[in-house]
Each structure stands twice: as structure tokens, then as C-alpha cells.
Design an enzyme around this catalytic site. Structure first.
Site, PDB file in Angstrom:
ATOM      1  N   ASP A 123       0.850  -1.178   0.000  1.00 33.51           N
ATOM      2  CA  ASP A 123       0.000   0.000   0.000  1.00 33.51           C
ATOM      3  C   ASP A 123       0.898   1.246   0.000  1.00 33.51           C
ATOM      4  OD1 ASP A 123      -2.361   1.621   0.414  1.00 33.51           O
ATOM      5  OD2 ASP A 123      -1.800   1.720   2.524  1.00 33.51           O
ATOM      6  N   ASP A 170      -0.146   5.059   1.298  1.00 32.38           N
ATOM      7  CA  ASP A 170      -0.310   5.888   2.497  1.00 32.38           C
ATOM      8  C   ASP A 170      -0.295   5.039   3.760  1.00 32.38           C
ATOM      9  OD1 ASP A 170      -0.654   8.672   1.649  1.00 32.38           O
ATOM     10  OD2 ASP A 170      -2.375   7.906   0.543  1.00 32.38           O
TER      11      ASP A 170
END
Length: 209
Positions: free
Chosen positions: A8, A10
Site C-alpha cells: 500500500d 499511504d
């Protein structure tokens, strides 16, 4: 045998959640909403922007677009001195030495993703954007697309996520998923299906790689 790692953006590559929290707090205050950490985790983190403003404010169309653009511009203004999550660069070096494939899978808008990656000096060989594949996390589609583009089976990949939404997406695609404790409590990540939780990429649990 692990052949690929999917990460991922953020809260995983860098601890950007405090910056998003501040940007959302400023963007939503004129609408009478006060955003604290609990509210952010429950109602905002890991979701697509259009879903957030529709859920919180029942906004669509031009007004929603303007709000989202203002919030994300504020985030990019705040996110100029990002540091990679501890251990990330060593992990990426290990990936390269072992000839593994890797990519980034994110709900972030393209401009934000490019900004964060540029600030971190990263150029992933694969970048899957939810806004381009048609559905975002927690739907498994972004991770399914990543697996297809890398040419690996779910059992040949590992995923790294920091939100329950992201964990559900990766697990839904059949990928063993580590939950990072940068934004959410361990219980929430484990309930979402995380295989194990880690504080960062220096965690001894990653020795299995």
C-alpha cells in the site's frame, strides 16, 4: 515460495496519515465536522475520496470535486519532507537482490501517489491505482489486477497494508497480508484478516522472507 511483494502507499511506504488527518480536518471544518483520530480511522482511512464526501456530507458532482481537490492539494503541500517507513529501503534492497517482483497498490489519487513516491525517491515497477481499475479497496479488484500484471498467483505474493480496508482488499484477493501498526490498532487489522501485525519493516517477523 514468495515471488512478489505488494505494498500500500499511504501509511505503509510512509507515515502520511497525520498529514491526511490534518488536511481532512481543515477541509471538513467549514461543513461543521470535527475530525479527530477516532473519526478519521472509522470514517475516512482507507476509503476512496468520492465515497468519503458522499458518506459524510452527501456531496456529489462539482462541489464534491472542488472539496476533494482542495483537500488533496493541502495534503501535497504538507507532504514535502516525507521519510520512508523504517526498514522499507532495506526491504526493497532485499527484494532486488533476490530477484523478486514488487508493486504499489493504492486508493490514492494519481497525483498524490506520484507526489509521495517522488518525495520518497521510489519508482515502483508496478503502480495500481484504484481510480484506474474501477473499484477501490476494500474490494479485492486492485490486488487482483496487480497479481495479473505481475504474473503471480495469490499464494506467491505477500501484501503490506495499514488499514482494515486495505487488509480486506488484499486478503480478499487471496494474499497473505501483514498489517502495519502505523494508523490502526492491531485488533482491527487482525479482524480484517491480517496474517500478522508489524510495527514497521524492521520487524523480525519479516525474516521469513
Amino acid at each position: 515460495m514468495v515471488k512478489a511483494l505488494l505494498l500500500d502507499l499511504d501509511g505503509t511506504l510512509a507515515d502520511t496519515d497525520p498529514l491526511h488527518l490534518l488536511a481532512w480536518r481543515e477541509a471538513l471544518r467549514p461543513y461543521g465536522l470535527e475530525v479527530d483520530l477516532g473519526f478519521y480511522r472509522k470514517r475516512i482511512s482507507g476509503r476512496l475520496n468520492p465515497e468519503i464526501v458522499q458518506d459524510l456530507l452527501s456531496l456529489e458532482g462539482e462541489e464534491a470535486r472542488r472539496l476533494i481537490e482542495a483537500k488533496e492539494a493541502r495534503f501535497r503541500d504538507l507532504a514535502k519532507d516525507l521519510k520512508p517507513t523504517p526498514g522499507l529501503l532495506d526491504l526493497l534492497d532485499l527484494i532486488q537482490k533476490r530477484g523478486l517482483r514488487w508493486g504499489v497498490v493504492t486508493n490514492a489519487p494519481k497525483e498524490n501517489a506520484r507526489h509521495v513516491l517522488g518525495a520518497l525517491g521510489l519508482d515502483p515497477p508496478l503502480l495500481v491505482l484504484a481510480e484506474e481499475v474501477g473499484r477501490g479497496k476494500p474490494d479485492p479488484l486492485p490486488y487482483q489486477v496487480a497479481l495479473k500484471r505481475l504474473g503471480v498467483a495469490p499464494e506467491e505474493a505477500l501484501a503490506f497494508e495499514d488499514s482494515p480496508s486495505g487488509v480486506k482488499s488484499a486478503v480478499g484477493a487471496g494474499i497473505r497480508t501483514f498489517g502495519l501498526l502505523t494508523g490502526h490498532e492491531a485488533e482491527a487489522l487482525l479482524q480484517a484478516g491480517a496474517y500478522r501485525v508489524i510495527h514497521d519493516f524492521t520487524d523480525s517477523a519479516l525474516f521469513l522472507l
